[in-house]
Design an enzyme around this catalytic site. Structure first.
Site, PDB file in Angstrom:
ATOM      1  N   ASP A 110      -3.279   2.515  -5.895  1.00  5.69           N
ATOM      2  CA  ASP A 110      -2.100   2.622  -5.034  1.00  5.69           C
ATOM      3  C   ASP A 110      -1.872   1.397  -4.143  1.00  5.69           C
ATOM      4  OD1 ASP A 110      -4.298   2.982  -3.438  1.00  5.69           O
ATOM      5  OD2 ASP A 110      -3.397   4.555  -2.205  1.00  5.69           O
ATOM      6  N   GLU A 111      -2.514   0.265  -4.422  1.00  5.13           N
ATOM      7  CA  GLU A 111      -2.319  -0.922  -3.590  1.00  5.13           C
ATOM      8  C   GLU A 111      -2.493  -2.180  -4.427  1.00  5.13           C
ATOM      9  OE1 GLU A 111      -5.418  -1.912  -0.698  1.00  5.13           O
ATOM     10  OE2 GLU A 111      -6.590  -0.231  -1.479  1.00  5.13           O
TER      11      GLU A 111
ATOM     12  N   ASP B 228       0.853  -1.189   0.000  1.00  9.15           N
ATOM     13  CA  ASP B 228       0.000   0.000   0.000  1.00  9.15           C
ATOM     14  C   ASP B 228       0.890   1.240   0.000  1.00  9.15           C
ATOM     15  OD1 ASP B 228      -2.120   1.711   0.139  1.00  9.15           O
ATOM     16  OD2 ASP B 228      -2.675   1.242   2.208  1.00  9.15           O
TER      17      ASP B 228
END
Length: 623
Positions: free
Chosen positions: A188-189, A98
């Protein structure tokens, strides 16, 4: 003001990394700043409704607990726990990665002068906040004017999605070097299974993740946090333990996992939000360990809480299957415009009809571009909007209104999308809205190979049949049955099971999803290319494994009959495109056989009706 309302007004992001542990004073400021607004009144109404629901839930709980042997009930549940424990798999190294305050970190790359200053990304509602802003309570999902109440000197920056997507692509490229089949969890993860990479490079999971994080920083100058655990759920929880720029490894031992879950706040479990947290809290479940303590109560209230899922959460047994999303899994394409974002003024609704139509036109244009770039078209167009009153008609999203229209053709052009959207919007005007959007469902994959139509599909089926016959010996070696036997057994069993399943689903009143509709052509092609695989143990993924009830083993006499029907060789005669049988006949005989196959379903239906009538007559005679 009630404490439950104060907590509700604080928003859904109170568990974000970097926030103060004690947010009591911060929540009071948020509640005070929100008081008197339409948003406040709507949240107050929903809080009162939830309070009434909890009161009814507790009454039902007390009634159920009166005549129940709690000890015996808990003993039965413990047996279920023992069975669930058999599904534990500690063999896979699962990692959840993350990015740290992704949007804010990207902005710091381009604006280094912001380092050490509190700032947020998003003008109307914040998409993220820097760690300096989080220390005073500013967080994602918070209105800009509330953020300024908490931090008067905060700097609010506009969104730059193109830049964020550019950096995301670089990050994901690094992730794929460690797991080519990694599953993206957003911009974003991501989830990775690094088991194979660790074995091939002789690395421990910690060394592998340290290497991954170092490469991300070297290529993007961004930091990433990670969690290492046996399942995806545990890995996601662990990735938040040492944020920012850290990693946490949960020991791959049953005892360590149970200890980790025992004191974990129930809100930390992915998928449990504010409402579920408050409902569980009302019956004494504050941590995952309380799930076991209150297992009898949860069993009695299973319809509300789904005990099996909660027990798996308590045990830390969830899915460890990591795979990228498939195109055929996509159900819709949509685009929304928040009027408060585009006007750059917080909670500034639009009431002018011309402006609303202009926003709808923008939605249609962007949606067309998205559908063309991804290769989709759809048959159902849905208009959705939110009013400035924060009230709506949707059960899942209480302040959302939707209007939809289904077509007989597939569309993806701006002209079609805007025209249909206008047809849905016009009867609703005048409106005072804060969001408007379009959504397309019943999708068609324009990149998929075109399915054969007309007579072509028969030749396609015949070709598939010949290919299957060529690999017959391979399947026979693996399963102990020839391909024709496996196919015949599967057809006999599936036909019986499908009838049973259809009757059961009809009785239960289940709805059929149009996106999952199976046409006659689909069934024909599936039947002609079916290979029944060997059964294998699958990994658990938070939902019960589908098993078809009532299957009986095939008798030896049935197998011998199947063997006698198997052709000696692919070239022994003509192949029927319907049932895939090879016949020792001429074209006239083949055509007669095809006619019989096409009418077989009609004959079967008539026979079924007659059989039912005959059975009914016999029962009447007996009576």
């Amino acid at each position: 003001m009630e404490e439950s309302l104060v907590k509700r007004l604080a928003g859904p992001s109170t568990e974000k990394a970097g926030l103060a542990k004690d947010q009591t004073d911060i929540n009071r400021i948020i509640a005070k700043a929100s008081k008197g607004s339409k948003f406040y009144e709507n949240e107050k109404r929903k809080d009162q409704e939830l309070t009434a629901k909890i009161e009814n839930l507790l009454k039902r709980k007390d009634e159920m607990m009166r005549d129940v042997d709690i000890g015996r009930l808990e003993a039965n549940i413990d047996k279920t726990i023992s069975k669930l424990e058999e599904q534990r798999d500690l063999s896979q190294y699962i990692v959840h990665v993350d990015m740290d305050a992704f949007y804010a970190s990207v902005e710091l790359l381009d604006r280094p002068h912001l380092k050490g200053k509190p700032f947020g990304v998003g003008k109307g509602v914040l998409c993220t906040a820097s760690y300096d802003a989080r220390t005073v309570g500013v967080r994602s999902g918070m209105p800009g004017f509330i953020a300024k109440k908490l931090c008067p000197h905060i700097i609010l920056l506009p969104l730059r999605m193109d830049r964020y997507c550019e950096m995301s692509s670089k990050v994901m490229h690094v992730f794929r070097q460690f797991d080519p089949t990694m599953a993206s969890g957003g911009i974003d993860e991501a989830y990775l299974n690094i088991t194979k990479y660790c074995n091939e490079h002789n690395l421990s999971p910690d060394q592998c993740v340290e290497k991954l994080r170092a490469e991300v920083h070297a290529k993007t100058r961004l930091t990433v946090s990670a969690g290492i655990a046996p399942t995806k759920m545990l890995a996601k929880i662990c990735s938040d333990k040492n944020k920012p720029n850290g990693q946490y490894h949960l020991p791959f031992e049953r005892g360590a996992i149970l200890d980790f879950m025992h004191d974990l706040p129930i809100r930390k479990v992915p998928g449990i939000g504010r409402v579920s947290e408050r409902l569980l809290d009302s019956i004494g479940v504050k941590t995952c360990g309380d799930i076991h303590t209150q297992r009898a109560v949860l069993f009695l209230l299973d319809k509300q809480f789904h005990l099996d899922d909660l027990l798996l959460t308590y045990l830390g047994i969830t899915s460890n299957v990591v795979a990228p999303g498939q195109r055929n899994e996509r159900k819709s394409v949509g685009l929304c415009v928040f009027t408060l974002h585009l006007s750059f003024r917080t909670f500034n609704p639009i009431s002018d009809s011309a402006t609303i139509i202009e926003k709808l036109n923008c939605c249609a244009a962007e949606l067309e571009a998205d559908m063309k770039s991804t290769g989709w078209a759809g048959q159902t167009i849905t208009l959705k909007y939110k009013l400035d009153t924060y009230q709506g008609e949707s059960y899942r999203i209480p302040d959302l209104f939707t209007r939809a229209k289904s077509l007989t053709r597939y569309v993806s052009s701006k002209a079609d999308l805007f025209s249909i959207g206008m047809g849905l919007l016009r009867p609703e005007l005048p409106l005072n809205i804060r969001l408007i959007g379009l959504r397309v469902t019943k999708l068609k994959d324009l990149r998929a190979p075109e399915e054969p139509r007309g007579l072509k599909r028969f030749f396609e089926a015949a070709t598939s049949t010949k290919k299957l016959q060529e690999i017959d010996h391979i399947v026979g070696d693996e399963t102990g049955h020839t391909l024709e036997e496996e196919k015949a057994m599967a057809e006999c069993e599936d036909e019986h099971d499908q009838q049973q399943l259809t009757q059961e689903n009809t009785c239960e009143g289940d709805e059929v999803d149009d996106d999952d509709e199976i046409t006659c052509l689909d069934l024909f092609e599936a039947e002609s290319s079916m290979i029944k695989p060997k059964s294998r143990k699958t990994c658990f993924s938070n939902s019960s494994t589908n098993q078809t009830p009532g299957k009986q083993p095939t008798s030896e006499s049935t197998k011998s009959k199947m063997k006698s029907k198997r052709p000696k060789s692919p070239d022994a005669g003509l192949s029927c495109p319907m049932c895939s049988k090879v016949l020792d006949t001429d074209n006239v005989g083949l055509n007669e056989h095809i006619d019989f196959c096409l009418s077989k379903s009609v004959i079967f239906a008539a026979t079924t009706v007659r059989g039912a009538d005959s059975s009914s007559t016999k029962r009447q005679r007996v009576l």
